[in-house]
Design a protein around this motif. Sequence first.
Motif, PDB file in Angstrom:
ATOM      1  N   ALA A 117      -0.210  13.030   0.364  1.00 29.66           N
ATOM      2  CA  ALA A 117      -0.206  11.459   0.162  1.00 29.66           C
ATOM      3  C   ALA A 117       0.849  10.940   0.862  1.00 29.66           C
ATOM      4  CB  ALA A 117       0.092  11.238  -1.438  1.00 29.66           C
ATOM      5  N   LYS A 118       0.668   9.761   1.254  1.00 29.98           N
ATOM      6  CA  LYS A 118       1.799   8.883   1.866  1.00 29.98           C
ATOM      7  C   LYS A 118       1.987   7.644   1.552  1.00 29.98           C
ATOM      8  CE  LYS A 118       2.489  11.365   6.237  1.00 29.98           C
ATOM      9  NZ  LYS A 118       1.744  12.677   5.716  1.00 29.98           N
ATOM     10  N   PHE A 119       3.146   7.272   1.324  1.00 30.49           N
ATOM     11  CA  PHE A 119       3.357   5.683   0.386  1.00 30.49           C
ATOM     12  C   PHE A 119       4.039   4.816   1.355  1.00 30.49           C
ATOM     13  CE2 PHE A 119       3.423   9.600  -1.958  1.00 30.49           C
ATOM     14  CZ  PHE A 119       2.546   9.338  -3.215  1.00 30.49           C
ATOM     15  N   GLY A 120       3.859   3.536   1.140  1.00 32.54           N
ATOM     16  CA  GLY A 120       4.603   2.663   2.067  1.00 32.54           C
ATOM     17  C   GLY A 120       4.151   1.216   1.611  1.00 32.54           C
ATOM     18  N   LEU A 121       5.397   0.398   1.838  1.00 33.57           N
ATOM     19  CA  LEU A 121       4.825  -1.126   2.026  1.00 33.57           C
ATOM     20  C   LEU A 121       5.239  -1.749   3.212  1.00 33.57           C
ATOM     21  CD1 LEU A 121       6.318  -1.910  -1.715  1.00 33.57           C
ATOM     22  CD2 LEU A 121       3.943  -1.680  -0.973  1.00 33.57           C
ATOM     23  N   PRO A 122       4.055  -1.707   4.154  1.00 32.78           N
ATOM     24  CA  PRO A 122       4.330  -2.057   5.520  1.00 32.78           C
ATOM     25  C   PRO A 122       4.253  -3.523   5.903  1.00 32.78           C
ATOM     26  CG  PRO A 122       2.145  -0.995   5.330  1.00 32.78           C
ATOM     27  CD  PRO A 122       2.882  -1.032   3.945  1.00 32.78           C
ATOM     28  N   GLY A 131       2.518  -8.665  -1.608  1.00 28.44           N
ATOM     29  CA  GLY A 131       2.043 -10.050  -2.432  1.00 28.44           C
ATOM     30  C   GLY A 131       1.334  -9.830  -3.628  1.00 28.44           C
ATOM     31  N   TYR A 132       1.313  -8.347  -3.994  1.00 24.76           N
ATOM     32  CA  TYR A 132       0.752  -7.957  -5.395  1.00 24.76           C
ATOM     33  C   TYR A 132       1.614  -7.360  -6.436  1.00 24.76           C
ATOM     34  CZ  TYR A 132      -4.127  -8.803  -3.565  1.00 24.76           C
ATOM     35  OH  TYR A 132      -5.327  -9.460  -2.786  1.00 24.76           O
ATOM     36  N   GLY A 133       2.686  -7.783  -6.414  1.00 24.90           N
ATOM     37  CA  GLY A 133       3.747  -7.336  -7.461  1.00 24.90           C
ATOM     38  C   GLY A 133       4.636  -6.397  -6.701  1.00 24.90           C
ATOM     39  N   GLY A 134       4.714  -5.940  -5.431  1.00 25.99           N
ATOM     40  CA  GLY A 134       5.494  -4.710  -5.085  1.00 25.99           C
ATOM     41  C   GLY A 134       6.987  -4.929  -4.990  1.00 25.99           C
ATOM     42  N   THR A 135       7.342  -6.117  -4.777  1.00 23.16           N
ATOM     43  CA  THR A 135       8.806  -6.703  -4.800  1.00 23.16           C
ATOM     44  C   THR A 135       9.355  -6.329  -6.120  1.00 23.16           C
ATOM     45  OG1 THR A 135       8.398  -8.928  -5.280  1.00 23.16           O
ATOM     46  CG2 THR A 135       8.245  -8.158  -2.514  1.00 23.16           C
ATOM     47  N   GLN A 136       8.307  -6.661  -7.140  1.00 22.98           N
ATOM     48  CA  GLN A 136       8.747  -6.532  -8.493  1.00 22.98           C
ATOM     49  C   GLN A 136       8.917  -5.342  -9.089  1.00 22.98           C
ATOM     50  OE1 GLN A 136      10.242  -9.800  -9.777  1.00 22.98           O
ATOM     51  NE2 GLN A 136       9.854  -9.842  -7.361  1.00 22.98           N
ATOM     52  N   ARG A 137       7.723  -4.528  -8.825  1.00 18.26           N
ATOM     53  CA  ARG A 137       7.610  -3.154  -9.671  1.00 18.26           C
ATOM     54  C   ARG A 137       8.361  -2.000  -8.731  1.00 18.26           C
ATOM     55  NH1 ARG A 137       1.946  -5.461 -10.658  1.00 18.26           N
ATOM     56  NH2 ARG A 137       2.199  -6.329 -12.865  1.00 18.26           N
ATOM     57  N   LEU A 138       8.348  -2.101  -7.263  1.00 22.51           N
ATOM     58  CA  LEU A 138       8.916  -1.017  -6.873  1.00 22.51           C
ATOM     59  C   LEU A 138      10.537  -0.827  -7.180  1.00 22.51           C
ATOM     60  CD1 LEU A 138       8.542   1.266  -4.880  1.00 22.51           C
ATOM     61  CD2 LEU A 138       9.402  -0.131  -2.893  1.00 22.51           C
ATOM     62  N   HIS A 146      16.306   2.213  -2.918  1.00 25.78           N
ATOM     63  CA  HIS A 146      15.198   2.956  -2.124  1.00 25.78           C
ATOM     64  C   HIS A 146      14.238   1.909  -1.828  1.00 25.78           C
ATOM     65  CE1 HIS A 146      16.502   6.914  -2.463  1.00 25.78           C
ATOM     66  NE2 HIS A 146      16.505   6.822  -3.653  1.00 25.78           N
ATOM     67  N   ALA A 147      13.996   0.868  -2.947  1.00 23.37           N
ATOM     68  CA  ALA A 147      12.888  -0.255  -2.672  1.00 23.37           C
ATOM     69  C   ALA A 147      13.170  -1.161  -1.503  1.00 23.37           C
ATOM     70  CB  ALA A 147      12.877  -1.083  -4.021  1.00 23.37           C
ATOM     71  N   MET A 148      14.547  -1.450  -1.570  1.00 22.66           N
ATOM     72  CA  MET A 148      15.045  -2.420  -0.226  1.00 22.66           C
ATOM     73  C   MET A 148      14.689  -1.426   1.033  1.00 22.66           C
ATOM     74  SD  MET A 148      16.507  -5.102  -0.636  1.00 22.66           S
ATOM     75  CE  MET A 148      17.372  -6.181  -1.986  1.00 22.66           C
ATOM     76  N   GLU A 149      15.065  -0.396   1.076  1.00 19.18           N
ATOM     77  CA  GLU A 149      14.509   0.437   2.382  1.00 19.18           C
ATOM     78  C   GLU A 149      13.452   0.574   2.674  1.00 19.18           C
ATOM     79  OE1 GLU A 149      16.657   4.289   2.526  1.00 19.18           O
ATOM     80  OE2 GLU A 149      15.601   4.720   4.550  1.00 19.18           O
ATOM     81  N   MET A 150      12.479   0.698   1.693  1.00 16.31           N
ATOM     82  CA  MET A 150      10.975   1.004   2.028  1.00 16.31           C
ATOM     83  C   MET A 150      10.377  -0.445   2.442  1.00 16.31           C
ATOM     84  SD  MET A 150       9.249   3.699  -0.948  1.00 16.31           S
ATOM     85  CE  MET A 150       7.290   3.341  -0.171  1.00 16.31           C
ATOM     86  N   ILE A 151      10.691  -1.522   1.706  1.00 14.14           N
ATOM     87  CA  ILE A 151      10.288  -2.689   1.719  1.00 14.14           C
ATOM     88  C   ILE A 151      10.772  -3.295   3.220  1.00 14.14           C
ATOM     89  CG2 ILE A 151       9.833  -5.062   1.100  1.00 14.14           C
ATOM     90  CD1 ILE A 151       9.756  -3.952  -1.767  1.00 14.14           C
TER      91      ILE A 151
END
Length: 245
Positions: A117-122, A131-138, A146-151
């Motif tokens: 598996a591969k994961f990302g918020l590109p 726009g579907y809650g990623g900035t809140q849930r991650l 880690h969330a800041m780095e990924m986003i």
Amino acid sequence: QTLILEICREEHLNALNKDLISSLEDALNKAEKDTKARSLIIVGKGQRAFVAGADIKEFQNFNKKEAHKLSTQGKEKLFDKIANFNKPVISAINGYALGGGLELALSSHIRIASSSAKFGLPECTLGLIPGYGGTQRLPKIVGVGHAMEMILTGKMVDAEDAYKMGLVNHIVNPENLIEKCLSITKLFQNTSPESLSAAIKSINYSFVNNGCKIESEEFSRLFETQNFKEGVSSFLQKRRPNFNK
Ligand code: COA
């Protein structure tokens, strides 16, 4: 009994378009009312993707208002519905979980990854934000760092890194993915269904704030920028974006 919901749009890496979102919503409504079912597993069809995000082709010409509706209705019909589901939801992440695909996995209660598996918020590489809650849930799941780095970088991480940061609960070989999920659902048989829905509701309350509203406003505002148009057309033309600095 455990229900398995398979997301089927394999030729587009299971990217979420309007029709797919509405069929998933119908399936979730049925599953919610199914009193025999104690849990739900969500998996993507095929070997390559769980879900490779929202369908970029579908929203490329949206204006701010349409983008706002996309974000708020998607949350209401699918993402928040999963997060607030009356039984445990496990995402079986068999391949790419990107953008809205990762956000779908983040809305689930438990995430199990196949080793491939591969994961990302590109989204930021497309001139957008999740726009579907990623900035809140991650950040809730992996911590703000880690969330800041990924986003902010939009970079993908593999299953091993995802496990280390707590993004997934377990990693297994691809052929054992569903079996592992089912072994967890077996443990729910020793619990009371009312307890599980009460626990999900209570845990989610630790999370109530205005963040999702702000995320939808910021997400839709970006649709009016030149960099969004460049980001999306560069993806569709399979080239690197040339953003205004
Ligand atoms: N929306 C629309 N179509 C998508 C898509 C998406 N999010 N993700 C993949 N697809 C489509 C591709 O356009 C391609 O269609 P085509 O054959 O008509 O060109 C098909 O699915 C296969 O994808 P492709 O890009 O050719 O596969 P790949 O192995 O080269 O790359 C990914 C795989 C996942 C890295 C790449 O598809 C990708 O970056 N997808 C977008 C991820 C994203 O940014 N998601 C967030 C959206 S907000």
